[in-house]
Every structure is written in C-alpha cells, then in structure tokens.
Enzyme design. Structure first.
Site, PDB file in Angstrom:
ATOM      1  N   CYS A   1      12.725  10.471   8.159  1.00  0.00           N
ATOM      2  CA  CYS A   1      12.593  10.098   9.574  1.00  0.00           C
ATOM      3  C   CYS A   1      13.875  10.333  10.359  1.00  0.00           C
ATOM      4  O   CYS A   1      13.847  10.680  11.523  1.00  0.00           O
ATOM      5  CB  CYS A   1      12.204   8.634   9.656  1.00  0.00           C
ATOM      6  SG  CYS A   1      13.337   7.571   8.743  1.00  0.00           S
TER       7      CYS A   1
ATOM      8  N   GLY B   1       6.037   4.736   8.715  1.00  0.00           N
ATOM      9  CA  GLY B   1       5.185   5.919   8.690  1.00  0.00           C
ATOM     10  C   GLY B   1       5.192   6.607  10.036  1.00  0.00           C
ATOM     11  O   GLY B   1       6.138   6.471  10.812  1.00  0.00           O
ATOM     12  N   SER B   2       4.123   7.317  10.326  1.00  0.00           N
ATOM     13  CA  SER B   2       4.099   8.153  11.531  1.00  0.00           C
ATOM     14  C   SER B   2       3.787   7.329  12.781  1.00  0.00           C
ATOM     15  O   SER B   2       3.161   6.253  12.706  1.00  0.00           O
ATOM     16  CB  SER B   2       3.034   9.238  11.363  1.00  0.00           C
ATOM     17  OG  SER B   2       1.764   8.637  11.242  1.00  0.00           O
TER      18      SER B   2
ATOM     19  N   GLU C   1       7.860  15.848  16.055  1.00  0.00           N
ATOM     20  CA  GLU C   1       8.386  15.654  14.700  1.00  0.00           C
ATOM     21  C   GLU C   1       7.613  16.559  13.752  1.00  0.00           C
ATOM     22  O   GLU C   1       6.400  16.431  13.615  1.00  0.00           O
ATOM     23  CB  GLU C   1       8.233  14.197  14.256  1.00  0.00           C
ATOM     24  CG  GLU C   1       8.909  13.966  12.916  1.00  0.00           C
ATOM     25  CD  GLU C   1       8.618  12.606  12.311  1.00  0.00           C
ATOM     26  OE1 GLU C   1       7.436  12.207  12.265  1.00  0.00           O
ATOM     27  OE2 GLU C   1       9.571  11.952  11.854  1.00  0.00           O
TER      28      GLU C   1
ATOM     29  N   GLU D   1       8.506   1.194  11.616  1.00  0.00           N
ATOM     30  CA  GLU D   1       9.589   2.170  11.393  1.00  0.00           C
ATOM     31  C   GLU D   1       8.929   3.539  11.440  1.00  0.00           C
ATOM     32  O   GLU D   1       8.249   3.933  10.495  1.00  0.00           O
ATOM     33  CB  GLU D   1      10.221   1.951  10.010  1.00  0.00           C
ATOM     34  CG  GLU D   1      11.102   0.732   9.899  1.00  0.00           C
ATOM     35  CD  GLU D   1      12.489   0.959  10.468  1.00  0.00           C
ATOM     36  OE1 GLU D   1      12.857   2.121  10.729  1.00  0.00           O
ATOM     37  OE2 GLU D   1      13.202  -0.028  10.660  1.00  0.00           O
TER      38      GLU D   1
ATOM     39  N   GLY E   1       1.224   4.202  13.427  1.00  0.00           N
ATOM     40  CA  GLY E   1       1.819   2.963  13.952  1.00  0.00           C
ATOM     41  C   GLY E   1       1.037   2.442  15.148  1.00  0.00           C
ATOM     42  O   GLY E   1       0.714   1.249  15.240  1.00  0.00           O
TER      43      GLY E   1
ATOM     44  N   LYS F   1       0.867  -1.196   0.000  1.00  0.00           N
ATOM     45  CA  LYS F   1       0.000   0.000   0.000  1.00  0.00           C
ATOM     46  C   LYS F   1       0.900   1.241   0.000  1.00  0.00           C
ATOM     47  O   LYS F   1       1.450   1.623   1.032  1.00  0.00           O
ATOM     48  CB  LYS F   1      -0.898  -0.035   1.229  1.00  0.00           C
ATOM     49  CG  LYS F   1      -1.520   1.287   1.649  1.00  0.00           C
ATOM     50  CD  LYS F   1      -2.449   1.881   0.616  1.00  0.00           C
ATOM     51  CE  LYS F   1      -2.999   3.231   1.058  1.00  0.00           C
ATOM     52  NZ  LYS F   1      -1.984   4.293   1.196  1.00  0.00           N
TER      53      LYS F   1
HETATM   54  P1  NAD Z   1       1.518   8.266   7.707  1.00  0.00           P
HETATM   55  O1  NAD Z   1       1.671   7.469   8.951  1.00  0.00           O
HETATM   56  O2  NAD Z   1       0.519   9.351   7.674  1.00  0.00           O
HETATM   57  O3  NAD Z   1       1.137   7.287   6.491  1.00  0.00           O
HETATM   58  C1  NAD Z   1       1.924   6.168   6.176  1.00  0.00           C
HETATM   59  C2  NAD Z   1       1.078   5.133   5.462  1.00  0.00           C
HETATM   60  O4  NAD Z   1       0.077   4.655   6.367  1.00  0.00           O
HETATM   61  C3  NAD Z   1       0.339   5.655   4.238  1.00  0.00           C
HETATM   62  O5  NAD Z   1       0.426   4.694   3.207  1.00  0.00           O
HETATM   63  C4  NAD Z   1      -1.090   5.794   4.739  1.00  0.00           C
HETATM   64  O6  NAD Z   1      -2.042   5.652   3.728  1.00  0.00           O
HETATM   65  C5  NAD Z   1      -1.176   4.647   5.716  1.00  0.00           C
HETATM   66  N1  NAD Z   1      -2.233   4.795   6.741  1.00  0.00           N
HETATM   67  C6  NAD Z   1      -2.867   5.921   7.134  1.00  0.00           C
HETATM   68  N2  NAD Z   1      -3.757   5.640   8.101  1.00  0.00           N
HETATM   69  C7  NAD Z   1      -3.697   4.308   8.309  1.00  0.00           C
HETATM   70  C8  NAD Z   1      -4.372   3.411   9.191  1.00  0.00           C
HETATM   71  N3  NAD Z   1      -5.306   3.825  10.059  1.00  0.00           N
HETATM   72  N4  NAD Z   1      -4.047   2.095   9.161  1.00  0.00           N
HETATM   73  C9  NAD Z   1      -3.101   1.648   8.317  1.00  0.00           C
HETATM   74  N5  NAD Z   1      -2.418   2.461   7.456  1.00  0.00           N
HETATM   75  C10 NAD Z   1      -2.724   3.765   7.458  1.00  0.00           C
HETATM   76  O7  NAD Z   1       2.983   8.795   7.348  1.00  0.00           O
HETATM   77  P2  NAD Z   1       3.434   9.777   6.178  1.00  0.00           P
HETATM   78  O8  NAD Z   1       2.933  11.143   6.486  1.00  0.00           O
HETATM   79  O9  NAD Z   1       3.137   9.170   4.847  1.00  0.00           O
HETATM   80  O10 NAD Z   1       5.022   9.710   6.360  1.00  0.00           O
HETATM   81  C11 NAD Z   1       5.713  10.470   7.295  1.00  0.00           C
HETATM   82  C12 NAD Z   1       6.012   9.669   8.546  1.00  0.00           C
HETATM   83  O11 NAD Z   1       6.723   8.474   8.238  1.00  0.00           O
HETATM   84  C13 NAD Z   1       6.931  10.445   9.491  1.00  0.00           C
HETATM   85  O12 NAD Z   1       6.485  10.298  10.809  1.00  0.00           O
HETATM   86  C14 NAD Z   1       8.276   9.758   9.299  1.00  0.00           C
HETATM   87  O13 NAD Z   1       9.166   9.913  10.367  1.00  0.00           O
HETATM   88  C15 NAD Z   1       7.869   8.347   9.083  1.00  0.00           C
HETATM   89  N6  NAD Z   1       8.943   7.587   8.433  1.00  0.00           N
HETATM   90  C16 NAD Z   1       9.680   6.688   9.157  1.00  0.00           C
HETATM   91  C17 NAD Z   1      10.739   6.002   8.560  1.00  0.00           C
HETATM   92  C18 NAD Z   1      11.615   5.034   9.318  1.00  0.00           C
HETATM   93  O14 NAD Z   1      12.343   4.277   8.682  1.00  0.00           O
HETATM   94  N7  NAD Z   1      11.609   5.031  10.630  1.00  0.00           N
HETATM   95  C19 NAD Z   1      11.022   6.234   7.217  1.00  0.00           C
HETATM   96  C20 NAD Z   1      10.243   7.145   6.520  1.00  0.00           C
HETATM   97  C21 NAD Z   1       9.204   7.809   7.119  1.00  0.00           C
END
Ligand code: NAD
Length: 498
Positions: free
Chosen positions: A303, A245-246, A402, A268, A250, A193
């Site tokens: 991140c 993601g965020s 963040e 992550e 998570g 996804k």
């Molecule tokens: P996000 O958490 O908003 O979205 C990430 C993904 O999750 C998207 O594909 C989104 O559609 C999906 N999503 C949204 N709601 C969901 C739910 N309820 N259940 C399951 N999936 C859902 O993050 P973003 O804004 O796309 O990315 C930025 C974040 O990602 C920042 O916090 C950043 O630090 C983090 N990040 C972490 C790493 C790492 O390796 N630690 C790497 C890159 C980004």
C-alpha cells in the site's frame, strides 16, 4: 527487543520443507476445532511461480462465519475478565512460538504469494515485533479521573467483545499475525479472515493458536470471494471491524455495516504515493529510494509504495540513468531461492492488471525507462519487470489509480506549486516521500502534503510505535502504534456519588 529469525537455508531445503508443509488437510479454526466448510466445499490455492495448484482450502460461507462469531462470542466474557497482563502473556507466548517456526511461515507466504523468502522472513520478524510491542503496552489500557465535582469521576477502557479482522493478500503472515495483537491485548476475541489468494500461513498460524489460547479467543476462517467476510461485517454482534485492503472493499464494508448497526470500523486502504525530489537532492540517493520505496521486491504490491516519482526536471535524466543502472541485471528466480530479489504478481488477475496499465500508458505515448512488461528471460512465474514510465500525464490512469504492481509514473516538474498540486490531486493520501537537503523546505512541504505518513530523505520503512494510516480515501484510523491498541477499547465514564 531481541527478535531473531533464522535465515532461510537453500532452495532445495526450502522446497523440501514446503512439500512437507503442503502435505496436510487445510482447515479453518473455529472454537478450538479445525473444521472444513459445512458444505465441504473447497477452493484451490495456486502458486504464482509454478502456476500449479498447491492446496485446497475450505470455502466458508455465511453459516461457517456465523459459527466462528458464535465461538468468539462465547469466549469473549472470559477473555475480557483475564487481566491485561495475562492476556499480554498469551500474546508473548504466541510470538515465541512463531519465532521457532519463522521459516515455515515465510516459506508458505513465498509459495502462495510469490515474494522472495528472504523478505518474507523479514515480514515474520515484523509480526513478532508487533506482537511483542502490543503485549508491552498492555498496562497503557488505562482511564483517568476528572475533578468534575466533589464526587469521583473516572473513565475505564473496556473491550468491544468480538473483533472482525479482514486482511489482504500482500504480506499475508505479517498481517494475519500482527493485526490480532492489539485487539487481543485490549481484551477482545477475534475472527480473522485471511485473503483468498494467500491463506496458507494464516491457517498454519492456527496450529499455534490452538495450542496457546483458550478456545474461541482467536478464530480463523477462509472462504473464496466476499460471502464469508461480508457475513462477518454484517453480523449484528460484531461491533468492531479492522480492515486492511482496497478502497472499493473498504467502502463496501462501511455501507454494509451501516445497514445493520453502528460499528467502529477502521480502514487501512490503498495509496498512490508520491516521492518528490528537489534539484538539491543527490540523484543516486533518489534513484535508490525510488526503487526501495516502490517495493519491487514484492512486485510493488504494498500500500505504501511510492508509485509516482515527481522529480525536478534538472535532475530527472541523472535519476533515471541511475535507476536504469540499478535495475539492469535484475534476476528472476524461484521465490524459495534465498538469493531471490524479485517477486511475482500474486495471481493472473493482478498480473493482467499491471500489464494493462503499462500497455495503456505506452499506447498513449509513455516512454519505457525500465521494464515494460514480462521479462523476456523468464520461463515461469507471473513476473512483471520493475517498470519506470517517463513522459506520462499526471491525469492518466497510470498516474492516478492504484495499480498494486511494479509500475512507477515519472512526473517531471519545474514549478513547486504545480508539483504539490499534483501530489495532492488524487483521492488517496497514504504516504509521501520528500528528497531535499533544505530543512525548511522539507518541513514546509511535509506539512502541505495530504498524506498520513511522510518520509523526509527516505522511503519505505515503517517504525514500531509510529502511527501508520491514511488520509482521504486511504483510510481511517492509525495502526502500528498505541492508537491501534486504544482503538480496540471503548471508554466508559463512571460517576461515583460520594
Ligand atoms: P481486497 O480489498 O480485494 O481484499 C481484502 C480482504 O477483503 C480479503 O480478505 C477479501 O476476501 C476481503 N473482502 C472482499 N470483499 C469483501 C466484502 N464485500 N466485504 C468484506 N470483506 C471483503 O484487497 P487485496 O487485493 O487483498 O489487497 C490489496 C489492497 O490492500 C490494495 O488496495 C492495498 O493498497 C491495500 N492494502 C492497504 C494497506 C494499508 O496498511 N493501508 C496494507 C496492505 C494492503
């Protein structure tokens, strides 16, 4: 590894190529078929540079996601039976095919994410190296024997079945491509996804997957909002979820999954990472690392970005003078221009978020060292100038949360104990960077920092094979290393009664 990616051509050729690439119908990949959402609904993808609509992509819902899981479930037994070396050969073929079209993936990431094409080419290179790395580890999927009795006791590693991979908007192609390598080599089928803000390169990747893999081994589903990924998380037959993601999402994933089944979930997540500079560090080196570590090139949207600069008061003025000089002539060009060095924010929401944190800090008395908002010279594009804010409090929102934008909090210190307390006094624990020439101090401080990935006299790079991941609310699990591969297999102990 002999990874080569052809450098991007000129702005005009990149624009022409993007126009060709965008002239298609964007569809999810389910089984071996390119499909629209069953509802036929689509959502718009917008360029953060031109701020124009550039594509319409399927808006999948729970039913579409369940179809993708069904396709992955149907393919799972055959893929699991395929010897690990043969699975690795498929992954290597994918890497070769990606290498041939590297520019296309980078161009799409630039146009829907806003980061410079040059750096997106590097992302393609990292993705290739990652796929090749995991393919090379295929025969490490091994168990062991235990002399527990006069009988035979051994373990073997088996796949989970279907893995759900959910990835964020930053580094869209790198995450889409590199994060499927480990689960596939380990014998799982995958439902991927991509993020709604930047789905195009992952959908183009579907073309190569369709040509190379057996039907259903990799499925790619895009949808706006949480509906489709939530359906993946709560699908009772998806037992292994890898999320990048965020932190908020998570946690939502952990909660939602726990309502349904016991699942192996790796996360992550975000960071509020510190770069701590000691009086013996070279101010010019610290300034360059603070800029590099903050990943201004892609507008701080990474991140691992070192968004807190804890600099000893005795060198702080010199470091900030260097920072000012290094950022003085920043240019803001089209992300498709090979000479571009500065990316945009991914969308209006992230742009407003970064500006909001800056404005709040300035209202509270922060001094703007560089940047401070949208650059005045810019006519188009959601650019935020690389911003260093001095005189901020370590307990202000700008220094604790963040932002995921190009904003660095400068925190001057004189007492080491207090500095390390501040470093560790956030919920996150992803990366940290230490600048000192005192080897004992460097190692002592590295050990005392609550983070999963530490640089000494450096900031920014990842290294294939070196585990990457967070402590505390920055995540659980380790990636980019053999730990990632092994996390996609489950151990079975077999006792042969002789
Ligand atoms: P996000 O958490 O908003 O979205 C990430 C993904 O999750 C998207 O594909 C989104 O559609 C999906 N999503 C949204 N709601 C969901 C739910 N309820 N259940 C399951 N999936 C859902 O993050 P973003 O804004 O796309 O990315 C930025 C974040 O990602 C920042 O916090 C950043 O630090 C983090 N990040 C972490 C790493 C790492 O390796 N630690 C790497 C890159 C980004």
């Amino acid at each position: 590894m002999t990874t080569t990616v052809i450098p991007p051509a000129t702005l005009a050729t990149n624009e022409a190529r993007v126009a060709q690439l965008l002239d298609r119908e964007w569809l999810s990949l389910v089984g071996n078929r390119r499909v629209p959402a069953a509802s036929r609904r689509t959502f718009a993808v917008t360029s953060p540079y031109s701020q124009e609509r550039i594509a319409d992509v399927p808006d999948a819902d729970a039913g579409d996601m369940n179809d993708a899981v069904d396709a992955a479930l149907a393919a799972a037994p055959g893929w699991a039976r395929t010897p690990a070396g043969e699975r690795a050969a498929f992954v290597l073929r994918l890497a070769d095919a990606i290498e041939e079209r590297g520019q296309d993936f980078a161009a799409l990431d630039s146009i829907d994410g806003g980061a410079p094409i040059g750096v997106m080419m590097l992302d393609v290179k990292i993705a290739l190296e990652s796929l090749r790395y995991f393919a090379g580890l295929a025969l490490e999927l091994k168990g062991y024997t235990v002399p527990a009795s006069s009988n035979l006791h051994f373990t073997e590693l088996q796949p989970y079945g279907v893995v759900g991979k959910i990835v964020p908007f930053n580094h869209p192609f790198m995450f889409a491509a590199s994060k499927i390598g480990a689960p596939l080599v380990a014998g799982n089928t995958v439902v991927l996804k991509p993020a709604e803000a930047t789905p195009l390169s992952a959908l183009l990747l579907g073309d190569l997957i369709q040509e190379i893999f057996p039907p259903g081994v990799v499925n790619i589903v895009v949808g706006d909002g949480p509906t489709a990924p939530h359906a993946l998380v709560v699908h009772p037959k998806v037992r292994r979820i890898g999320f990048t993601g965020s932190g908020a999402v998570g946690l939502a994933i952990q909660r939602a999954a726990a309502e349904v089944a016991v699942k192996h979930i790796t996360l992550e997540l975000g960071g509020k990472n510190a770069l701590i500079a000691y009086p013996d560090a070279d101010p010019a080196e610290v300034a360059a690392a603070a800029i590099r570590g903050m990943n201004f090139t892609w507008s701080g949207q990474s991140c691992g970005s070192t968004s807190r600069l804890l600099v000893h008061d005795s060198i702080a003025d010199d470091v900030l003078a260097e920072v000012r000089a290094l950022l003085a002539d920043r240019e803001y060009r089209s992300p498709l221009d090979p000479a571009a060095v500065q990316g945009t924010m991914v969308n209006r929401r992230q742009f407003d978020r970064a500006i909001g944190y800056i404005d709040d800090a300035v209202q509270r008395g922060a001094q703007v060292v560089t940047g401070g908002g949208r650059p005045e010279s810019v006519e188009t594009g959601l650019f935020v100038a690389p911003t260093f804010l001095d005189g901020v409090g370590s307990n202000w929102a700008v220094s604790r949360e963040e932002i995921f934008g190009p904003v660095v909090s400068v925190l001057r210190w004189t007492d080491e104990e207090e500095a390390i307390r501040i470093v560790n006094d956030v919920d996150y624990g992803l990366t940290a960077s230490i600048f000192t020439n005192d080897i004992r101090r460097a190692h002592r401080v590295a050990r005392s920092i609550e983070a999963g990935f530490v640089w000494i006299n450096g900031a920014g790079p990842h290294f294939q094979g070196v585990p990457y991941g967070g402590w505390k609310n920055s995540g659980v699990g380790r990636e980019e290393s053999i730990e990632e591969l092994l996390s996609y297999a489950q151990s079975k102990s077999v006792n042969v009664m002789l």
